[in-house]
Design a protein around this motif. Structure first.
Motif, PDB file in Angstrom:
ATOM      1  N   VAL A 191       0.862  -1.180   0.000  1.00 34.67           N
ATOM      2  CA  VAL A 191       0.000   0.000   0.000  1.00 34.67           C
ATOM      3  C   VAL A 191       0.898   1.228   0.000  1.00 34.67           C
ATOM      4  O   VAL A 191       1.815   1.333   0.808  1.00 34.67           O
ATOM      5  CB  VAL A 191      -0.937   0.008   1.235  1.00 34.67           C
ATOM      6  CG1 VAL A 191      -1.701   1.323   1.339  1.00 34.67           C
ATOM      7  CG2 VAL A 191      -1.911  -1.150   1.176  1.00 34.67           C
ATOM      8  N   ASP A 192       0.642   2.136  -0.932  1.00 37.85           N
ATOM      9  CA  ASP A 192       1.430   3.363  -1.028  1.00 37.85           C
ATOM     10  C   ASP A 192       1.250   4.179   0.250  1.00 37.85           C
ATOM     11  O   ASP A 192       0.129   4.509   0.633  1.00 37.85           O
ATOM     12  CB  ASP A 192       0.965   4.163  -2.252  1.00 37.85           C
ATOM     13  CG  ASP A 192       1.782   5.417  -2.464  1.00 37.85           C
ATOM     14  OD1 ASP A 192       1.488   6.427  -1.767  1.00 37.85           O
ATOM     15  OD2 ASP A 192       2.700   5.393  -3.294  1.00 37.85           O
ATOM     16  N   LYS A 193       2.364   4.491   0.904  1.00 39.35           N
ATOM     17  CA  LYS A 193       2.306   5.181   2.196  1.00 39.35           C
ATOM     18  C   LYS A 193       1.673   6.562   2.084  1.00 39.35           C
ATOM     19  O   LYS A 193       0.889   6.955   2.939  1.00 39.35           O
ATOM     20  CB  LYS A 193       3.701   5.283   2.801  1.00 39.35           C
ATOM     21  CG  LYS A 193       3.695   5.979   4.159  1.00 39.35           C
ATOM     22  CD  LYS A 193       4.842   5.562   5.003  1.00 39.35           C
ATOM     23  CE  LYS A 193       4.926   6.288   6.323  1.00 39.35           C
ATOM     24  NZ  LYS A 193       3.736   6.400   7.095  1.00 39.35           N
ATOM     25  N   MET A 194       1.971   7.305   1.030  1.00 39.49           N
ATOM     26  CA  MET A 194       1.424   8.651   0.880  1.00 39.49           C
ATOM     27  C   MET A 194      -0.101   8.599   0.730  1.00 39.49           C
ATOM     28  O   MET A 194      -0.817   9.381   1.349  1.00 39.49           O
ATOM     29  CB  MET A 194       2.051   9.353  -0.335  1.00 39.49           C
ATOM     30  CG  MET A 194       1.672  10.810  -0.454  1.00 39.49           C
ATOM     31  SD  MET A 194       2.464  11.633  -1.857  1.00 39.49           S
ATOM     32  CE  MET A 194       4.154  11.647  -1.312  1.00 39.49           C
ATOM     33  N   ILE A 195      -0.579   7.655  -0.068  1.00 42.30           N
ATOM     34  CA  ILE A 195      -2.026   7.506  -0.251  1.00 42.30           C
ATOM     35  C   ILE A 195      -2.669   7.042   1.051  1.00 42.30           C
ATOM     36  O   ILE A 195      -3.700   7.574   1.468  1.00 42.30           O
ATOM     37  CB  ILE A 195      -2.336   6.535  -1.405  1.00 42.30           C
ATOM     38  CG1 ILE A 195      -1.892   7.144  -2.734  1.00 42.30           C
ATOM     39  CG2 ILE A 195      -3.826   6.183  -1.438  1.00 42.30           C
ATOM     40  CD1 ILE A 195      -1.971   6.199  -3.920  1.00 42.30           C
ATOM     41  N   ALA A 196      -2.054   6.069   1.699  1.00 40.88           N
ATOM     42  CA  ALA A 196      -2.597   5.551   2.957  1.00 40.88           C
ATOM     43  C   ALA A 196      -2.681   6.637   4.012  1.00 40.88           C
ATOM     44  O   ALA A 196      -3.700   6.768   4.706  1.00 40.88           O
ATOM     45  CB  ALA A 196      -1.738   4.386   3.455  1.00 40.88           C
TER      46      ALA A 196
ATOM     47  N   LYS B 285     -15.467  12.813  -3.061  1.00 43.62           N
ATOM     48  CA  LYS B 285     -14.899  14.047  -3.618  1.00 43.62           C
ATOM     49  C   LYS B 285     -13.546  14.369  -2.982  1.00 43.62           C
ATOM     50  O   LYS B 285     -12.581  14.690  -3.686  1.00 43.62           O
ATOM     51  CB  LYS B 285     -15.883  15.215  -3.401  1.00 43.62           C
ATOM     52  CG  LYS B 285     -15.435  16.518  -3.976  1.00 43.62           C
ATOM     53  CD  LYS B 285     -15.449  16.481  -5.491  1.00 43.62           C
ATOM     54  CE  LYS B 285     -15.145  17.866  -6.046  1.00 43.62           C
ATOM     55  NZ  LYS B 285     -14.853  17.819  -7.461  1.00 43.62           N
ATOM     56  N   ASN B 286     -13.464  14.269  -1.662  1.00 40.49           N
ATOM     57  CA  ASN B 286     -12.194  14.554  -0.980  1.00 40.49           C
ATOM     58  C   ASN B 286     -11.123  13.529  -1.335  1.00 40.49           C
ATOM     59  O   ASN B 286      -9.949  13.886  -1.486  1.00 40.49           O
ATOM     60  CB  ASN B 286     -12.394  14.614   0.531  1.00 40.49           C
ATOM     61  CG  ASN B 286     -13.133  15.856   0.973  1.00 40.49           C
ATOM     62  OD1 ASN B 286     -13.187  16.851   0.261  1.00 40.49           O
ATOM     63  ND2 ASN B 286     -13.727  15.803   2.139  1.00 40.49           N
TER      64      ASN B 286
ATOM     65  N   GLU C  18      -7.587  14.413  -3.133  1.00 41.32           N
ATOM     66  CA  GLU C  18      -6.296  14.005  -2.546  1.00 41.32           C
ATOM     67  C   GLU C  18      -5.474  13.207  -3.556  1.00 41.32           C
ATOM     68  O   GLU C  18      -4.267  13.417  -3.686  1.00 41.32           O
ATOM     69  CB  GLU C  18      -6.506  13.178  -1.274  1.00 41.32           C
ATOM     70  CG  GLU C  18      -6.834  14.007  -0.066  1.00 41.32           C
ATOM     71  CD  GLU C  18      -5.704  14.934   0.349  1.00 41.32           C
ATOM     72  OE1 GLU C  18      -4.538  14.502   0.426  1.00 41.32           O
ATOM     73  OE2 GLU C  18      -5.993  16.107   0.595  1.00 41.32           O
ATOM     74  N   LEU C  19      -6.120  12.280  -4.264  1.00 43.39           N
ATOM     75  CA  LEU C  19      -5.401  11.480  -5.251  1.00 43.39           C
ATOM     76  C   LEU C  19      -4.868  12.360  -6.381  1.00 43.39           C
ATOM     77  O   LEU C  19      -3.737  12.176  -6.840  1.00 43.39           O
ATOM     78  CB  LEU C  19      -6.298  10.374  -5.810  1.00 43.39           C
ATOM     79  CG  LEU C  19      -6.678   9.273  -4.821  1.00 43.39           C
ATOM     80  CD1 LEU C  19      -7.669   8.313  -5.454  1.00 43.39           C
ATOM     81  CD2 LEU C  19      -5.443   8.535  -4.323  1.00 43.39           C
ATOM     82  N   GLN C  20      -5.662  13.331  -6.801  1.00 46.00           N
ATOM     83  CA  GLN C  20      -5.222  14.252  -7.846  1.00 46.00           C
ATOM     84  C   GLN C  20      -4.021  15.075  -7.354  1.00 46.00           C
ATOM     85  O   GLN C  20      -3.060  15.285  -8.091  1.00 46.00           O
ATOM     86  CB  GLN C  20      -6.364  15.170  -8.247  1.00 46.00           C
ATOM     87  CG  GLN C  20      -6.035  16.074  -9.409  1.00 46.00           C
ATOM     88  CD  GLN C  20      -7.254  16.870  -9.862  1.00 46.00           C
ATOM     89  OE1 GLN C  20      -8.294  16.866  -9.222  1.00 46.00           O
ATOM     90  NE2 GLN C  20      -7.108  17.567 -10.973  1.00 46.00           N
ATOM     91  N   LYS C  21      -4.076  15.506  -6.107  1.00 46.09           N
ATOM     92  CA  LYS C  21      -2.975  16.279  -5.529  1.00 46.09           C
ATOM     93  C   LYS C  21      -1.696  15.433  -5.462  1.00 46.09           C
ATOM     94  O   LYS C  21      -0.612  15.904  -5.807  1.00 46.09           O
ATOM     95  CB  LYS C  21      -3.372  16.754  -4.125  1.00 46.09           C
ATOM     96  CG  LYS C  21      -2.362  17.677  -3.472  1.00 46.09           C
ATOM     97  CD  LYS C  21      -2.918  18.284  -2.206  1.00 46.09           C
ATOM     98  CE  LYS C  21      -2.571  17.404  -1.037  1.00 46.09           C
ATOM     99  NZ  LYS C  21      -2.957  17.969   0.261  1.00 46.09           N
ATOM    100  N   ILE C  22      -1.830  14.172  -5.064  1.00 44.71           N
ATOM    101  CA  ILE C  22      -0.667  13.269  -4.980  1.00 44.71           C
ATOM    102  C   ILE C  22      -0.083  13.033  -6.374  1.00 44.71           C
ATOM    103  O   ILE C  22       1.129  13.064  -6.555  1.00 44.71           O
ATOM    104  CB  ILE C  22      -1.065  11.944  -4.302  1.00 44.71           C
ATOM    105  CG1 ILE C  22      -1.342  12.198  -2.806  1.00 44.71           C
ATOM    106  CG2 ILE C  22       0.031  10.895  -4.480  1.00 44.71           C
ATOM    107  CD1 ILE C  22      -1.978  11.022  -2.094  1.00 44.71           C
ATOM    108  N   ARG C  23      -0.952  12.817  -7.368  1.00 46.40           N
ATOM    109  CA  ARG C  23      -0.478  12.635  -8.740  1.00 46.40           C
ATOM    110  C   ARG C  23       0.297  13.863  -9.218  1.00 46.40           C
ATOM    111  O   ARG C  23       1.349  13.749  -9.840  1.00 46.40           O
ATOM    112  CB  ARG C  23      -1.637  12.354  -9.690  1.00 46.40           C
ATOM    113  CG  ARG C  23      -2.126  10.952  -9.640  1.00 46.40           C
ATOM    114  CD  ARG C  23      -3.130  10.685 -10.765  1.00 46.40           C
ATOM    115  NE  ARG C  23      -4.042   9.692 -10.291  1.00 46.40           N
ATOM    116  CZ  ARG C  23      -5.320   9.890 -10.000  1.00 46.40           C
ATOM    117  NH1 ARG C  23      -5.876  11.063 -10.179  1.00 46.40           N
ATOM    118  NH2 ARG C  23      -6.072   8.903  -9.547  1.00 46.40           N
ATOM    119  N   ALA C  24      -0.239  15.041  -8.939  1.00 49.79           N
ATOM    120  CA  ALA C  24       0.419  16.282  -9.359  1.00 49.79           C
ATOM    121  C   ALA C  24       1.784  16.427  -8.683  1.00 49.79           C
ATOM    122  O   ALA C  24       2.761  16.811  -9.325  1.00 49.79           O
ATOM    123  CB  ALA C  24      -0.471  17.482  -9.043  1.00 49.79           C
TER     124      ALA C  24
END
Length: 63
Positions: free
Chosen positions: A26-31, A46-47, A51-57
């Motif tokens: 499991v990706d630590k940043m996503i977790a 939505k949140n 968050e996933l979009q922010k991590i991708r960016a």
């Protein structure tokens, strides 16, 4: 005698989000982001998407 107490849904979720970052593969940043949203009572679709979009960016900026 073993303790056969049945956990509530909230207790199960609390345990899950406490341990999510230590789950294998499991990706630590996503977790950590998901756990923070859950802890703050803001775990909505939505949140999570934001968050996933922010991590991708952030990951795109690092590469």
């Amino acid at each position: 005698m073993a303790d056969n107490k049945v956990k509530s849904g909230k207790e199960i979720l609390d345990d899950f989000f406490t341990e999510i970052s230590s789950i294998e593969n499991v990706d630590k940043m996503i977790a950590d982001s998901l756990a923070e949203l859950y802890t703050n009572g803001k775990l909505t679709d939505k949140n999570v998407a934001n968050e996933l979009q922010k991590i991708r960016a952030e990951n795109d900026n690092e590469n």
